[in-house]
Motif scaffolding. Structure first.
Motif, PDB file in Angstrom:
ATOM      1  N   TRP A   1      28.459  41.447  50.958  1.00 13.29           N
ATOM      2  CA  TRP A   1      28.360  40.702  49.700  1.00 13.29           C
ATOM      3  C   TRP A   1      29.662  40.868  48.946  1.00 13.29           C
ATOM      4  O   TRP A   1      30.241  41.958  48.915  1.00 13.29           O
ATOM      5  CB  TRP A   1      27.206  41.213  48.838  1.00 13.29           C
ATOM      6  CG  TRP A   1      27.158  40.570  47.471  1.00 13.29           C
ATOM      7  CD1 TRP A   1      27.115  39.234  47.195  1.00 13.29           C
ATOM      8  CD2 TRP A   1      27.158  41.238  46.206  1.00 13.29           C
ATOM      9  NE1 TRP A   1      27.080  39.026  45.827  1.00 13.29           N
ATOM     10  CE2 TRP A   1      27.107  40.248  45.202  1.00 13.29           C
ATOM     11  CE3 TRP A   1      27.197  42.580  45.820  1.00 13.29           C
ATOM     12  CZ2 TRP A   1      27.098  40.552  43.834  1.00 13.29           C
ATOM     13  CZ3 TRP A   1      27.175  42.889  44.461  1.00 13.29           C
ATOM     14  CH2 TRP A   1      27.127  41.872  43.486  1.00 13.29           C
ATOM     15  N   ASN A   2      30.138  39.771  48.333  1.00 10.24           N
ATOM     16  CA  ASN A   2      31.321  39.835  47.491  1.00 10.24           C
ATOM     17  C   ASN A   2      31.035  39.231  46.129  1.00 10.24           C
ATOM     18  O   ASN A   2      30.436  38.162  46.021  1.00 10.24           O
ATOM     19  CB  ASN A   2      32.498  39.097  48.139  1.00 10.24           C
ATOM     20  CG  ASN A   2      33.771  39.237  47.312  1.00 10.24           C
ATOM     21  OD1 ASN A   2      34.088  38.401  46.468  1.00 10.24           O
ATOM     22  ND2 ASN A   2      34.494  40.318  47.555  1.00 10.24           N
ATOM     23  N   PHE A   3      31.479  39.945  45.099  1.00 17.74           N
ATOM     24  CA  PHE A   3      31.476  39.410  43.746  1.00 17.74           C
ATOM     25  C   PHE A   3      32.839  39.683  43.161  1.00 17.74           C
ATOM     26  O   PHE A   3      33.515  40.644  43.547  1.00 17.74           O
ATOM     27  CB  PHE A   3      30.361  40.044  42.911  1.00 17.74           C
ATOM     28  CG  PHE A   3      30.082  39.306  41.626  1.00 17.74           C
ATOM     29  CD1 PHE A   3      29.843  37.939  41.634  1.00 17.74           C
ATOM     30  CD2 PHE A   3      30.053  39.971  40.421  1.00 17.74           C
ATOM     31  CE1 PHE A   3      29.580  37.246  40.457  1.00 17.74           C
ATOM     32  CE2 PHE A   3      29.788  39.299  39.238  1.00 17.74           C
ATOM     33  CZ  PHE A   3      29.552  37.940  39.254  1.00 17.74           C
ATOM     34  N   ASN A   4      33.289  38.858  42.223  1.00 19.49           N
ATOM     35  CA  ASN A   4      34.700  38.943  41.866  1.00 19.49           C
ATOM     36  C   ASN A   4      34.959  38.933  40.365  1.00 19.49           C
ATOM     37  O   ASN A   4      34.179  38.397  39.575  1.00 19.49           O
ATOM     38  CB  ASN A   4      35.484  37.804  42.532  1.00 19.49           C
ATOM     39  CG  ASN A   4      35.167  36.452  41.934  1.00 19.49           C
ATOM     40  OD1 ASN A   4      35.759  36.048  40.940  1.00 19.49           O
ATOM     41  ND2 ASN A   4      34.234  35.738  42.544  1.00 19.49           N
ATOM     42  N   SER A   5      36.082  39.550  40.008  1.00 18.12           N
ATOM     43  CA  SER A   5      36.719  39.430  38.687  1.00 18.12           C
ATOM     44  C   SER A   5      35.775  39.792  37.548  1.00 18.12           C
ATOM     45  O   SER A   5      35.748  39.126  36.516  1.00 18.12           O
ATOM     46  CB  SER A   5      37.271  38.009  38.493  1.00 18.12           C
ATOM     47  OG  SER A   5      38.162  37.679  39.536  1.00 18.12           O
ATOM     48  N   CYS A   6      35.028  40.854  37.732  1.00 19.45           N
ATOM     49  CA  CYS A   6      34.101  41.313  36.700  1.00 19.45           C
ATOM     50  C   CYS A   6      34.331  42.791  36.438  1.00 19.45           C
ATOM     51  O   CYS A   6      35.007  43.478  37.198  1.00 19.45           O
ATOM     52  CB  CYS A   6      32.651  41.070  37.120  1.00 19.45           C
ATOM     53  SG  CYS A   6      32.122  42.100  38.503  1.00 19.45           S
ATOM     54  N   THR A   7      33.746  43.288  35.363  1.00 22.45           N
ATOM     55  CA  THR A   7      33.796  44.715  35.064  1.00 22.45           C
ATOM     56  C   THR A   7      32.834  45.465  35.979  1.00 22.45           C
ATOM     57  O   THR A   7      31.927  44.877  36.583  1.00 22.45           O
ATOM     58  CB  THR A   7      33.408  44.984  33.615  1.00 22.45           C
ATOM     59  OG1 THR A   7      32.033  44.577  33.432  1.00 22.45           O
ATOM     60  CG2 THR A   7      34.300  44.210  32.648  1.00 22.45           C
ATOM     61  N   VAL A   8      32.993  46.772  36.032  1.00 24.89           N
ATOM     62  CA  VAL A   8      32.079  47.577  36.845  1.00 24.89           C
ATOM     63  C   VAL A   8      30.662  47.501  36.296  1.00 24.89           C
ATOM     64  O   VAL A   8      29.678  47.540  37.057  1.00 24.89           O
ATOM     65  CB  VAL A   8      32.587  49.032  36.953  1.00 24.89           C
ATOM     66  CG1 VAL A   8      32.513  49.753  35.610  1.00 24.89           C
ATOM     67  CG2 VAL A   8      31.826  49.794  38.017  1.00 24.89           C
TER      68      VAL A   8
END
Length: 294
Positions: free
Chosen positions: A193-200
């Motif tokens: 799974w990939n998610f992007n450009s967000c805070t932890v």
């Protein structure tokens, strides 16, 4: 605690620069990479106005031959742009030719102008998500069954052969954070799974929802490799650090960047892919950040 690896997100286009300049920049970046970097990635777009732009699969095939020390991955293919049975055959062939170095990322597709310019139908998002599920089922069937038959709502195959089938399974990556549809598809089918450009914090919130989807379908959550894509800008000179008010960058001094990546690692992220703004920042990242995760 998850072991950490890094990947380079290649530059797919660069307004104001021609194709040879784009290739030269990517090559320069690749040749700066050291131990810790294991993957090369490219997004799947067809046009950016008049700007020269790289096609995903042909470019990855070329780079796989040029740089055999790296795995290659799509982040992510639009399921609409290639018949899924043909994509299954192309991916299986590339997996064979590279000795098992392909990670196939796929998504529902979203860039409406490309669909219209290239004469692809652009149905509502609900339909595109259904097509994505069908496409994944076709891929899995073609890679594991001989001959393959699948009757989906949008895509079908009838006694189709994909020979040779992959000796090494092709990891399937699904990208996105849609909480009802996308994460449910990840739970059912994805290896990555990939998610992007967000805070932890935001990544952790999506992760909790993904866990719920896994639980509801009886999927072992630990089977899914968690990955994160962002832009990196690192320097010990604050004036050289670049940030974006509309998108979260991994940015700051080497100590700040290490600390933020450790937070992602602590919640399970094991693979980071980064866009590169300039070679100086990449060198600093390779020299002062990557060794902390060796």
């Amino acid at each position: 605690m998850a072991a950490v690896e890094f990947g380079l997100m290649l530059r797919q286009n660069d307004p104001g620069h021609r194709l040879h300049e784009l290739i030269d920049f990517n090559r320069h970046c690749i040749e700066e990479l050291k131990a810790g970097f294991t993957t090369l990635w490219l997004e799947d777009h067809l046009q950016v106005g008049e700007t020269d732009a790289l096609e995903c699969l042909t470019t990855l095939s070329y780079l796989a031959a040029q740089y055999p020390q790296f795995k290659i991955g799509s982040l992510v293919l639009s399921q609409s742009y290639r018949n899924p049975a043909l994509l299954a055959k192309m991916a299986a062939n590339l997996q064979a030719l590279t000795g098992g170095r392909l990670i196939l990322g796929i998504g529902a597709g979203w860039k409406e102008d490309e669909y219209k310019s290239y004469n692809f139908p652009y149905p509502p998002v609900k339909i595109r998500m259904e097509e994505l599920e069908d496409a994944i089922q076709v891929l899995r069937s073609m890679w594991t069954t001989q001959p393959a038959t699948y009757e989906g709502r949008h895509y079908q195959v009838h006694e189709a052969y994909c020979a040779p089938q992959p000796d090494l399974p092709i990891p399937l990556l699904v990208g996105g954070g849609g909480e009802q549809r996308t994460l449910a598809i990840v739970a059912r089918y994805a290896d990555w799974w990939n998610f992007n450009s967000c805070t932890v914090e935001e990544y952790g919130r999506k992760l909790a929802i993904l866990r719920q989807h896994c639980s509801s379908v009886g999927r072992d959550f630990s089977e899914i490799t968690l990955s994160y894509l962002s832009t990196v800008s690192v320097s010990d000179d604050p004036a050289k650090v670049k940030r974006n008010p509309n998108k979260h960058f991994i940015a700051g001094s080497s100590e700040e960047v290490v600390r933020e990546l450790e937070q992602f690692r602590d919640i399970g992220v094991s693979h980071f892919m980064f866009r590169i703004l300039d070679i100086e920042s990449l060198r600093h990242f390779v020299a002062h950040v990557v060794p902390h995760f060796a």
